[in-house]
Structure formats: C-alpha cells, structure tokens
Design a protein around this motif. Sequence first.
Motif, PDB file in Angstrom:
ATOM      1  N   LYS A 122       0.818  -1.215   0.000  1.00  0.00           N
ATOM      2  CA  LYS A 122       0.000   0.000   0.000  1.00  0.00           C
ATOM      3  C   LYS A 122       0.849   1.262   0.000  1.00  0.00           C
ATOM      4  CE  LYS A 122      -4.195  -1.741   2.164  1.00  0.00           C
ATOM      5  NZ  LYS A 122      -5.052  -1.694   3.355  1.00  0.00           N
ATOM      6  N   LYS A 123       2.015   1.201   0.644  1.00  0.00           N
ATOM      7  CA  LYS A 123       2.875   2.373   0.736  1.00  0.00           C
ATOM      8  C   LYS A 123       3.610   2.665  -0.569  1.00  0.00           C
ATOM      9  CE  LYS A 123       3.753   2.278   5.680  1.00  0.00           C
ATOM     10  NZ  LYS A 123       4.767   2.117   6.728  1.00  0.00           N
ATOM     11  N   MET A 124       3.721   1.685  -1.436  1.00  0.00           N
ATOM     12  CA  MET A 124       4.438   1.886  -2.694  1.00  0.00           C
ATOM     13  C   MET A 124       3.656   2.841  -3.589  1.00  0.00           C
ATOM     14  SD  MET A 124       5.731  -1.957  -3.523  1.00  0.00           S
ATOM     15  CE  MET A 124       6.673  -1.477  -4.961  1.00  0.00           C
ATOM     16  N   PRO A 125       4.347   3.756  -4.245  1.00  0.00           N
ATOM     17  CA  PRO A 125       3.636   4.689  -5.120  1.00  0.00           C
ATOM     18  C   PRO A 125       3.027   3.958  -6.316  1.00  0.00           C
ATOM     19  CG  PRO A 125       6.006   4.943  -5.340  1.00  0.00           C
ATOM     20  CD  PRO A 125       5.779   3.979  -4.231  1.00  0.00           C
ATOM     21  N   LYS A 126       1.873   4.438  -6.705  1.00  0.00           N
ATOM     22  CA  LYS A 126       1.174   3.829  -7.828  1.00  0.00           C
ATOM     23  C   LYS A 126       1.920   4.137  -9.130  1.00  0.00           C
ATOM     24  CE  LYS A 126      -3.146   3.927 -10.317  1.00  0.00           C
ATOM     25  NZ  LYS A 126      -4.292   4.723 -10.644  1.00  0.00           N
ATOM     26  N   VAL A 127       2.080   3.136  -9.948  1.00  0.00           N
ATOM     27  CA  VAL A 127       2.745   3.325 -11.234  1.00  0.00           C
ATOM     28  C   VAL A 127       1.682   3.744 -12.247  1.00  0.00           C
ATOM     29  CG1 VAL A 127       4.083   2.202 -13.048  1.00  0.00           C
ATOM     30  CG2 VAL A 127       4.446   1.566 -10.664  1.00  0.00           C
ATOM     31  N   ARG A 128       1.926   4.871 -12.874  1.00  0.00           N
ATOM     32  CA  ARG A 128       0.961   5.399 -13.839  1.00  0.00           C
ATOM     33  C   ARG A 128       1.331   4.958 -15.254  1.00  0.00           C
ATOM     34  NH1 ARG A 128       1.346  10.010 -10.384  1.00  0.00           N
ATOM     35  NH2 ARG A 128      -0.620  10.261  -9.285  1.00  0.00           N
ATOM     36  N   SER A 129       0.304   4.802 -16.060  1.00  0.00           N
ATOM     37  CA  SER A 129       0.530   4.461 -17.462  1.00  0.00           C
ATOM     38  C   SER A 129       1.036   5.702 -18.199  1.00  0.00           C
ATOM     39  CB  SER A 129      -0.763   3.968 -18.104  1.00  0.00           C
ATOM     40  OG  SER A 129      -1.687   5.040 -18.231  1.00  0.00           O
ATOM     41  N   LEU A 169      -5.125  12.086  -8.932  1.00  0.00           N
ATOM     42  CA  LEU A 169      -4.409  13.140  -9.645  1.00  0.00           C
ATOM     43  C   LEU A 169      -4.756  13.165 -11.136  1.00  0.00           C
ATOM     44  CD1 LEU A 169      -2.411  15.384  -8.976  1.00  0.00           C
ATOM     45  CD2 LEU A 169      -0.559  13.836  -9.582  1.00  0.00           C
ATOM     46  N   VAL A 170      -4.987  12.016 -11.712  1.00  0.00           N
ATOM     47  CA  VAL A 170      -5.324  11.957 -13.143  1.00  0.00           C
ATOM     48  C   VAL A 170      -6.676  12.614 -13.390  1.00  0.00           C
ATOM     49  CG1 VAL A 170      -5.747  10.429 -15.100  1.00  0.00           C
ATOM     50  CG2 VAL A 170      -3.939   9.879 -13.486  1.00  0.00           C
ATOM     51  N   GLU A 171      -7.664  12.300 -12.538  1.00  0.00           N
ATOM     52  CA  GLU A 171      -8.990  12.920 -12.684  1.00  0.00           C
ATOM     53  C   GLU A 171      -8.903  14.435 -12.503  1.00  0.00           C
ATOM     54  OE1 GLU A 171     -11.792  11.058 -10.053  1.00  0.00           O
ATOM     55  OE2 GLU A 171     -11.217   9.058 -10.736  1.00  0.00           O
ATOM     56  N   THR A 172      -8.111  14.876 -11.551  1.00  0.00           N
ATOM     57  CA  THR A 172      -7.931  16.305 -11.316  1.00  0.00           C
ATOM     58  C   THR A 172      -7.291  16.961 -12.531  1.00  0.00           C
ATOM     59  OG1 THR A 172      -7.718  15.920  -8.939  1.00  0.00           O
ATOM     60  CG2 THR A 172      -6.889  18.016  -9.785  1.00  0.00           C
ATOM     61  N   ALA A 173      -6.287  16.312 -13.102  1.00  0.00           N
ATOM     62  CA  ALA A 173      -5.628  16.840 -14.299  1.00  0.00           C
ATOM     63  C   ALA A 173      -6.629  16.952 -15.450  1.00  0.00           C
ATOM     64  CB  ALA A 173      -4.449  15.952 -14.693  1.00  0.00           C
ATOM     65  N   GLU A 174      -7.496  15.952 -15.576  1.00  0.00           N
ATOM     66  CA  GLU A 174      -8.526  16.001 -16.630  1.00  0.00           C
ATOM     67  C   GLU A 174      -9.485  17.164 -16.398  1.00  0.00           C
ATOM     68  OE1 GLU A 174     -10.105  12.042 -16.245  1.00  0.00           O
ATOM     69  OE2 GLU A 174      -8.755  11.247 -17.790  1.00  0.00           O
TER      70      GLU A 174
END
Length: 182
Positions: A122-129, A169-174
């Motif tokens: 859970k602590k690992m950062p999510k890898v984004r496409s 963050l992706v939704e916010t960027a959109e």
Amino acid sequence: MTSIIVAFPKVEDAKNIRNIIVRNGYQVSAVCVSGAQVLQAADNLGEGMVVCSYRFRDMQYDHLKECLPKDFEMLLVASEGVLGGCVDSDIVRLCLPLKVHDLINTIEFMQASLIRRQKKKKKMPKVRSEKEQKIIDEAKKLLMERNSMTEEEAHRYMQKCSMDSGTNLVETAEMVFALMTS
C-alpha cells in the motif's frame, strides 16, 4: 483477516485441520480435496495462505505452488521424508505428526508476514501508465502557461485540488484541462 484455504486429499483430514484452525480464532475460507479446487478458491480470494498436504489426486504441492497467485503463501504439512525433498524456500513446512500449538503459531507467523507485505504494498507509489502521465503533464503545462507557475507549483496545486476534491491526480488533471480549454 487473512484468507486460509485448507487442502488435503482426504475430506476428513481437511475438516479436522479446519476445525483446529477455527477453534483457535481463525477463519477458514475454503476446504478443498484437489489442486484445482484450491486454485479456484485462491482466484476468488486474491490473497492469503494454503495449508495443504504434499499430494492431491490431480497435482503435487510444487505444481500447486507454481499455479497459485503470487499473493498466496503455502504451509506444507507432510512427513519428514517428504519435507526433506522440498527445496522451495518460499514454502513454509510443518512435520507430521502435527502439533496443534506448532500449527497455530506457524499460521500466526504467516499471517503477520502477509499483513506486513500488504502494508508495504500500500505504501508503494502507484505506477501510472504513459497515457495517465501524459494527461498530468499536459495539465501542468497548461497551468504553467496560463498562471505563470513553475512545474513544481503546478504539480502541488493539482495535488492540493486532488486531495480537496477526493479524486485522484489523473482525474484532477482532466478537470483542470477541461476547465482551462473550454
């Protein structure tokens, strides 16, 4: 709580082990008599541990271990002779005759290990496409151009908006991209 699958070729043995585990405060998700049943139950559960014998009608423990999802650990219960031939270091082993105290302590240890692994995951950062990263970069670029921000300021601004709105963050960027280009 960790999902536990009990698998022995004889139904009576599997039920006896299940009863011991349940009496000591753990929940058993499935009781199986074949490797195929174990794999099906494991796919439905996602993660946990398998307490099993070394051989089933359709496969042996080593083949079962290879086919299990990576988030499953195996506790092999077998005779000393069989355990001596087990070379896989990922498999936890208990020797027959089985002592209840040893079984419960081993399950407790394995459960703690699984919980630690889950927390670490859970602590690992999510890898984004690439596509998601491109959307974030485009939104930052737009904020930088229109609002005279540095890249770091644009990123922090989107992070704050993301946290405030409860979106990723992706939704916010959109949303930023949609609002500033309309």
